[in-house]
Motif scaffolding. Structure first.
Motif, short mmCIF file in Angstrom:
data_model
loop_
_atom_site.label_atom_id
_atom_site.label_comp_id
_atom_site.label_asym_id
_atom_site.label_seq_id
_atom_site.Cartn_x
_atom_site.Cartn_y
_atom_site.Cartn_z
N PHE A 1 -1.39 -5.09 2.03
CA PHE A 1 -2.58 -5.94 2.04
C PHE A 1 -2.09 -7.37 1.92
N VAL B 1 -5.48 -5.78 6.07
CA VAL B 1 -4.57 -4.66 5.93
C VAL B 1 -3.75 -4.60 7.22
N ARG C 1 -5.47 -1.37 -4.59
CA ARG C 1 -5.48 -0.38 -3.54
C ARG C 1 -4.76 0.86 -4.02
N SER D 1 -6.09 4.92 2.94
CA SER D 1 -5.94 4.14 1.71
C SER D 1 -7.33 3.68 1.27
N ASP E 1 3.14 -0.60 4.99
CA ASP E 1 1.73 -0.99 5.01
C ASP E 1 1.44 -1.88 3.81
N ILE F 1 0.84 -1.20 0.00
CA ILE F 1 0.00 0.00 0.00
C ILE F 1 0.88 1.25 0.00
#
Length: 262
Positions: free
Chosen positions: A169, A197, A225, A239, A167, A155
């Protein structure tokens, strides 16, 4: 690439590029743009066999509108299956998806590469920090998350004091489930990929990895994303992720506060 002619500008051609057929050099699936530096970032990787075992040679490229800005090559131990990446001001961030590729089947054109991989759910999910141009560090850092059985899609990531925030997913690791997302026909079953997430915090003093859950409400068959482009590689708040639920046959757009734990 010129959108009218589909011809690649030679100023942006990667080393050992090819016009078709099979190549042992793989390409990054998700190039990124660094809007602060106004460069496009991508990478290639290939496997090599040495006296000490298999190696994965990764080459990162950064392009401006006029030229290649930088080219950085690193060698990682083992056969690392790479898909996409993230970046901060100081590092490129790679993830080793724990799969076992069947390169013989792929080389002979039996199937797409996603149909020639086996799960390695017992293997840990690894993170590699590769110094960008200008970073005084010359060697990459290998980090063990101690997580098992995940496929990642990044992300965002950024530097914060002496830590790196990453970060991602994470979806369940299964080669058939992953590839079925892209095959719209009756030949293969279609599955929902349960995902979450989450945030990894890397302490650069001791290379300790801490994981924090952000949201686990996203059950999806495909998990594109995005964030605001001005926040790529820097601290941000939100996000957005698309989700398709197979049971309810609904599509959703989630806005996720990245600074809250689940």
């Amino acid at each position: 690439m010129n959108p009218d002619t589909c011809v690649v500008d030679p100023n942006y051609k990667l080393d050992e590029d090819y016009d078709g057929g099979c190549s042992l050099k793989q390409r990054c699936m998700h190039p990124l743009i660094d809007y602060k530096k106004n460069t496009l970032i991508t990478f290639t990787f290939k496997y090599s066999l040495t006296l000490t075992g298999f190696k994965t040679v990764v080459t990162f490229y950064e392009f401006s509108e006029e030229k290649t800005v930088s080219k950085i090559k690193h060698t990682i131990d083992g056969m690392v299956y790479l898909h996409g990446f993230l970046y901060t001001d100081k590092y490129y961030i790679l993830f080793n998806i724990p799969m076992r590729p069947n390169m013989i089947g792929y080389a002979f054109g039996k199937n797409a590469i996603m149909r020639n991989v086996d799960d390695k759910v017992s293997d840990n999910f690894m993170i590699y920090l590769i110094p960008r141009d200008g970073n005084p560090m010359k060697t990459h850092i290998t980090l063990n998350t101690n997580d098992h059985g995940f496929v990642y899609h990044g992300i965002n990531s950024y530097d914060e004091d002496n830590t790196i925030i990453i970060d991602v997913f994470l979806s369940q690791l299964n080669a058939e489930r992953e590839s079925s997302q892209f095959e719209v026909n009756d030949q293969y079953n279609v599955y929902c990929n349960n995902g979450e997430v989450c945030r990894y915090v890397i302490n650069l003093d001791d290379n300790k990895v801490t994981k924090k859950g952000i949201a686990n409400i996203v059950g999806s068959t495909i998990d594109f994303r995005t964030i605001g482009k001005d926040y790529n590689g820097v601290k941000y708040n939100y996000s957005f992720i698309c989700s398709h639920d197979m049971e309810t046959k609904t599509c959703s757009l989630y806005k996720i506060d990245m600074n809250k734990s689940e």
